[in-house]
Design a protein around this motif. Structure first.
Motif, PDB file in Angstrom:
ATOM      1  N   MET A  87      26.443  36.165  35.363  1.00 14.41           N
ATOM      2  CA  MET A  87      26.787  37.223  36.325  1.00 14.41           C
ATOM      3  C   MET A  87      26.600  38.582  35.697  1.00 14.41           C
ATOM      4  O   MET A  87      27.030  38.837  34.587  1.00 14.41           O
ATOM      5  N   GLU A  88      25.943  39.497  36.374  1.00 15.93           N
ATOM      6  CA  GLU A  88      25.774  40.841  35.876  1.00 15.93           C
ATOM      7  C   GLU A  88      27.024  41.658  36.153  1.00 15.93           C
ATOM      8  O   GLU A  88      27.648  41.538  37.207  1.00 15.93           O
ATOM      9  N   GLU A  89      27.406  42.493  35.178  1.00 18.64           N
ATOM     10  CA  GLU A  89      28.598  43.306  35.337  1.00 18.64           C
ATOM     11  C   GLU A  89      28.378  44.475  36.285  1.00 18.64           C
ATOM     12  O   GLU A  89      29.323  45.092  36.752  1.00 18.64           O
ATOM     13  N   ALA A  90      27.140  44.790  36.585  1.00 14.30           N
ATOM     14  CA  ALA A  90      26.854  45.951  37.421  1.00 14.30           C
ATOM     15  C   ALA A  90      27.126  45.692  38.896  1.00 14.30           C
ATOM     16  O   ALA A  90      27.138  46.597  39.699  1.00 14.30           O
ATOM     17  N   ASN A  91      27.328  44.408  39.270  1.00 10.66           N
ATOM     18  CA  ASN A  91      27.606  44.124  40.674  1.00 10.66           C
ATOM     19  C   ASN A  91      28.524  42.916  40.768  1.00 10.66           C
ATOM     20  O   ASN A  91      28.974  42.365  39.773  1.00 10.66           O
ATOM     21  N   ILE A  92      28.814  42.505  41.991  1.00  9.99           N
ATOM     22  CA  ILE A  92      29.645  41.324  42.228  1.00  9.99           C
ATOM     23  C   ILE A  92      28.803  40.361  43.052  1.00  9.99           C
ATOM     24  O   ILE A  92      28.871  40.339  44.280  1.00  9.99           O
ATOM     25  N   PRO A  93      27.964  39.549  42.444  1.00 12.41           N
ATOM     26  CA  PRO A  93      26.964  38.762  43.158  1.00 12.41           C
ATOM     27  C   PRO A  93      27.545  37.656  44.029  1.00 12.41           C
ATOM     28  O   PRO A  93      26.874  37.212  44.958  1.00 12.41           O
ATOM     29  N   PHE A  94      28.774  37.194  43.755  1.00  8.89           N
ATOM     30  CA  PHE A  94      29.300  36.087  44.539  1.00  8.89           C
ATOM     31  C   PHE A  94      30.037  36.557  45.786  1.00  8.89           C
ATOM     32  O   PHE A  94      30.632  35.773  46.499  1.00  8.89           O
ATOM     33  N   PHE A  95      29.999  37.854  46.048  1.00 10.47           N
ATOM     34  CA  PHE A  95      30.635  38.392  47.249  1.00 10.47           C
ATOM     35  C   PHE A  95      29.631  39.211  48.042  1.00 10.47           C
ATOM     36  O   PHE A  95      28.887  40.011  47.489  1.00 10.47           O
ATOM     37  N   HIS A  96      29.618  39.036  49.341  1.00  6.57           N
ATOM     38  CA  HIS A  96      28.952  39.999  50.203  1.00  6.57           C
ATOM     39  C   HIS A  96      29.835  41.242  50.228  1.00  6.57           C
ATOM     40  O   HIS A  96      31.056  41.155  50.177  1.00  6.57           O
ATOM     41  N   VAL A  97      29.229  42.411  50.315  1.00  7.09           N
ATOM     42  CA  VAL A  97      29.995  43.659  50.236  1.00  7.09           C
ATOM     43  C   VAL A  97      31.087  43.718  51.304  1.00  7.09           C
ATOM     44  O   VAL A  97      32.230  44.075  51.030  1.00  7.09           O
ATOM     45  N   ASP A  98      30.749  43.341  52.536  1.00  8.36           N
ATOM     46  CA  ASP A  98      31.737  43.399  53.615  1.00  8.36           C
ATOM     47  C   ASP A  98      32.876  42.419  53.369  1.00  8.36           C
ATOM     48  O   ASP A  98      34.052  42.733  53.615  1.00  8.36           O
ATOM     49  N   ILE A  99      32.542  41.221  52.884  1.00  8.42           N
ATOM     50  CA  ILE A  99      33.577  40.226  52.602  1.00  8.42           C
ATOM     51  C   ILE A  99      34.440  40.684  51.440  1.00  8.42           C
ATOM     52  O   ILE A  99      35.671  40.555  51.462  1.00  8.42           O
ATOM     53  N   ALA A 100      33.791  41.241  50.411  1.00 14.75           N
ATOM     54  CA  ALA A 100      34.546  41.746  49.263  1.00 14.75           C
ATOM     55  C   ALA A 100      35.514  42.836  49.685  1.00 14.75           C
ATOM     56  O   ALA A 100      36.674  42.856  49.261  1.00 14.75           O
ATOM     57  N   SER A 101      35.064  43.740  50.540  1.00 14.89           N
ATOM     58  CA  SER A 101      35.934  44.821  51.022  1.00 14.89           C
ATOM     59  C   SER A 101      37.105  44.257  51.816  1.00 14.89           C
ATOM     60  O   SER A 101      38.248  44.688  51.656  1.00 14.89           O
ATOM     61  N   GLU A 102      36.821  43.277  52.667  1.00 11.21           N
ATOM     62  CA  GLU A 102      37.872  42.694  53.500  1.00 11.21           C
ATOM     63  C   GLU A 102      38.920  41.982  52.658  1.00 11.21           C
ATOM     64  O   GLU A 102      40.129  42.114  52.890  1.00 11.21           O
ATOM     65  N   VAL A 103      38.480  41.230  51.657  1.00 14.17           N
ATOM     66  CA  VAL A 103      39.408  40.462  50.818  1.00 14.17           C
ATOM     67  C   VAL A 103      40.188  41.368  49.872  1.00 14.17           C
ATOM     68  O   VAL A 103      41.420  41.319  49.802  1.00 14.17           O
ATOM     69  N   LEU A 104      39.478  42.217  49.145  1.00 15.73           N
ATOM     70  CA  LEU A 104      40.133  43.043  48.138  1.00 15.73           C
ATOM     71  C   LEU A 104      41.057  44.086  48.751  1.00 15.73           C
ATOM     72  O   LEU A 104      42.059  44.463  48.148  1.00 15.73           O
ATOM     73  N   SER A 105      40.754  44.555  49.960  1.00 15.61           N
ATOM     74  CA  SER A 105      41.601  45.563  50.599  1.00 15.61           C
ATOM     75  C   SER A 105      42.969  45.008  50.976  1.00 15.61           C
ATOM     76  O   SER A 105      43.886  45.766  51.289  1.00 15.61           O
ATOM     77  N   ARG A 106      43.118  43.683  50.948  1.00 14.23           N
ATOM     78  CA  ARG A 106      44.409  43.066  51.261  1.00 14.23           C
ATOM     79  C   ARG A 106      45.303  42.922  50.034  1.00 14.23           C
ATOM     80  O   ARG A 106      46.458  42.521  50.153  1.00 14.23           O
ATOM     81  N   LEU A 107      44.766  43.222  48.855  1.00 12.77           N
ATOM     82  CA  LEU A 107      45.577  43.154  47.635  1.00 12.77           C
ATOM     83  C   LEU A 107      46.450  44.390  47.506  1.00 12.77           C
ATOM     84  O   LEU A 107      46.161  45.446  48.066  1.00 12.77           O
ATOM     85  N   SER A 108      47.519  44.255  46.743  1.00  9.74           N
ATOM     86  CA  SER A 108      48.384  45.396  46.480  1.00  9.74           C
ATOM     87  C   SER A 108      47.686  46.372  45.542  1.00  9.74           C
ATOM     88  O   SER A 108      46.720  46.022  44.851  1.00  9.74           O
ATOM     89  N   ALA A 109      48.188  47.607  45.510  1.00 11.40           N
ATOM     90  CA  ALA A 109      47.597  48.616  44.625  1.00 11.40           C
ATOM     91  C   ALA A 109      47.710  48.184  43.169  1.00 11.40           C
ATOM     92  O   ALA A 109      46.794  48.416  42.364  1.00 11.40           O
ATOM     93  N   LYS A 110      48.813  47.531  42.826  1.00 12.49           N
ATOM     94  CA  LYS A 110      49.001  47.059  41.445  1.00 12.49           C
ATOM     95  C   LYS A 110      47.965  46.004  41.089  1.00 12.49           C
ATOM     96  O   LYS A 110      47.365  46.049  40.002  1.00 12.49           O
ATOM     97  N   ASP A 111      47.722  45.049  41.996  1.00 14.11           N
ATOM     98  CA  ASP A 111      46.735  44.001  41.735  1.00 14.11           C
ATOM     99  C   ASP A 111      45.316  44.577  41.672  1.00 14.11           C
ATOM    100  O   ASP A 111      44.482  44.133  40.866  1.00 14.11           O
ATOM    101  N   LEU A 112      45.050  45.566  42.519  1.00 11.63           N
ATOM    102  CA  LEU A 112      43.723  46.182  42.496  1.00 11.63           C
ATOM    103  C   LEU A 112      43.490  46.945  41.195  1.00 11.63           C
ATOM    104  O   LEU A 112      42.389  46.918  40.639  1.00 11.63           O
ATOM    105  N   SER A 113      44.527  47.621  40.714  1.00 24.31           N
ATOM    106  CA  SER A 113      44.396  48.332  39.438  1.00 24.31           C
ATOM    107  C   SER A 113      44.089  47.368  38.306  1.00 24.31           C
ATOM    108  O   SER A 113      43.267  47.659  37.422  1.00 24.31           O
ATOM    109  N   SER A 114      44.728  46.203  38.330  1.00 23.28           N
ATOM    110  CA  SER A 114      44.444  45.186  37.316  1.00 23.28           C
ATOM    111  C   SER A 114      43.042  44.620  37.481  1.00 23.28           C
ATOM    112  O   SER A 114      42.340  44.344  36.500  1.00 23.28           O
ATOM    113  N   SER A 115      42.602  44.463  38.743  1.00 24.63           N
ATOM    114  CA  SER A 115      41.286  43.887  39.012  1.00 24.63           C
ATOM    115  C   SER A 115      40.160  44.792  38.523  1.00 24.63           C
ATOM    116  O   SER A 115      39.055  44.317  38.218  1.00 24.63           O
ATOM    117  N   LYS A 116      40.417  46.094  38.428  1.00 30.47           N
ATOM    118  CA  LYS A 116      39.389  47.022  37.941  1.00 30.47           C
ATOM    119  C   LYS A 116      39.012  46.735  36.492  1.00 30.47           C
ATOM    120  O   LYS A 116      37.936  47.120  36.028  1.00 30.47           O
TER     121      LYS A 116
END
Length: 410
Positions: A1-30
């Motif tokens: 997997m290349e670090e420059a993108n997220i190949p296993f997610f479609h952008v729209d699906i990634a936005s839909e899924v990740l936007s449901r996480l808490s701010a704390k979880d998103l900060s960790s995910s970065k």
């Protein structure tokens, strides 16, 4: 997997899924990879996340005891995170600031506070020409503990200050900026109010040419910013509004009959007014500022609010009902020794905590500020590298701190 993108997610699906996480979880995910950090920090994703969080209501409530012309900084500022299952009280969330402060307002993840300029001891002193307390205004992010301090220069700034934060820019400027608006009553004519405006884009204060004639006293701890308008609740069933973009003011009459239990708030980008008459809770929405047109959005009775989650009305005294805050169709109020939130959309009543946990704050007509965590507010304050070793006292000088493009906070 290349670090420059997220190949296993479609952008729209990634936005839909990740936007449901808490701010704390998103900060960790970065911190997963450069690709994750880039995606979560992107303006397009932060826009989606901000819209979703806005619909969900505030992340928590700030409480502080309030007395007009007296700063009650001897009592801690209390914060109650709002969780689905359990809420608890925090008393040290702003301890990272260099002094005790008075909370003013919140907008898009940032909190505005000011220094203590009305100590309790001052009201008992009769000393002439005593040295005035210095006003310092703090803009901070409680989530990241970042802050800057401003010392008003070039104009008179009052003790009631509103914050407007634009994380995605303002007008043609795409960089995050914030504005402050201070309202002050004339010492010569108490019916005249003037305004001072600060913009982080220019880094300076200006005295607005606008002077508002309002026969009514404003409530300093009952104000709300909606869209481009600052609104202060006043006596005698009116509000005073100030357009931060055009720097024009207006006095608007509130709808319906006057009530002793009332609050201003915002939802879906509109100013709202909530009041209690008898057993009826009424929620009005200001549909249009220019015509001062209000529409009745909700009207429910006390029985309606308690029918599903809380049925014991023995100790409920509606005549003494205290409305604490309203944000995104959520009403916060004490009832029978507990603090509750009522969701007008879902008609659900939720117990947050026992009032005893707030000590006597509820009885003091406190300042209550809804706060929403926002990743768009993370890293907006950038310190000059040459000033890394400055002390907290030196950091009060805003010339060494500036708002800039978001920086990586992984």
């Amino acid at each position: 997997m290349e670090e420059a993108n997220i190949p296993f997610f479609h952008v729209d699906i990634a936005s839909e899924v990740l936007s449901r996480l808490s701010a704390k979880d998103l900060s960790s995910s970065k911190c997963v990879s450069k690709g994750w950090n880039s995606f979560i920090s992107s303006t397009s994703f932060l826009h989606i996340l901000s819209k979703r969080l806005e619909r969900e209501g505030p992340s928590g409530l700030f409480f502080q005891m309030f007395k007009d012309n007296v700063d009650c900084v001897s009592r801690p500022i209390t914060y109650i995170p709002i969780h689905k299952n359990k809420s608890f009280v925090q008393n040290n969330i702003l301890n990272f600031l260099p002094e005790k402060v008075v909370i003013m307002s919140s907008c898009n993840g940032l909190l505005c506070c000011r220094s203590c300029i009305h100590p309790i001891g001052d009201i008992y002193r009769r000393v002439r020409n005593r040295e005035a307390k210095e006003l310092v205004i703090y803009i901070c992010n409680p989530m990241t503990k970042e802050w800057i301090a401003l010392k008003p220069e070039g104009c008179v700034v009052g003790d009631s200050i509103g914050l407007a934060f634009y994380p995605f820019g303002y007008s043609l400027n795409t960089r995050p900026i914030f504005k402050l608006v201070s309202i002050q009553q004339s010492k010569v004519d108490p019916h005249l109010y003037s305004f001072a405006v600060y913009s982080s884009q220019t880094g300076s204060w200006t005295t607005s040419k606008e002077v508002c004639h309002c026969r009514y006293q404003i409530y300093k701890n009952n104000k709300v910013f909606v869209g481009k308008m600052f609104n202060w609740l006043t006596q005698n069933h009116h509000i005073l509004s100030f357009d931060v973009e055009r720097e024009l003011s207006k006095v608007i009459k509130l709808p319906g009959e006057a009530s002793s239990s009332l609050i201003l708030g915002c939802a879906e980008g509109y100013l709202h007014y909530v009041c209690v008459h008898g057993e009826d809770f009424s929620v009005w929405m200001l549909k249009d500022y220019s015509s001062s047109e209000w529409v009745l959005k909700y009207q429910v009775t006390l029985v309606d609010t308690c029918q599903e989650s809380y049925t014991d009305l023995t100790h409920c005294n509606v005549k003494r009902r205290l409305l604490l805050a309203f944000h995104e169709d959520l009403l916060f109020m004490p009832m029978d020794r507990c603090l509750f939130s009522y969701n007008f959309r879902s008609r659900k009543l939720q117990q947050l905590c026992y009032i005893s946990m707030l000590q006597d704050l509820i009885l003091s007509n406190p300042t209550v500020i809804p706060y929403s965590i926002s990743l768009a507010a993370a890293g907006v304050f950038k310190e000059d590298q040459s000033d890394e070793n400055k002390s907290s006292e030196d950091l009060r000088d805003v010339s060494s701190l500036k708002i800039s493009k978001r920086k990586r906070t992984c």
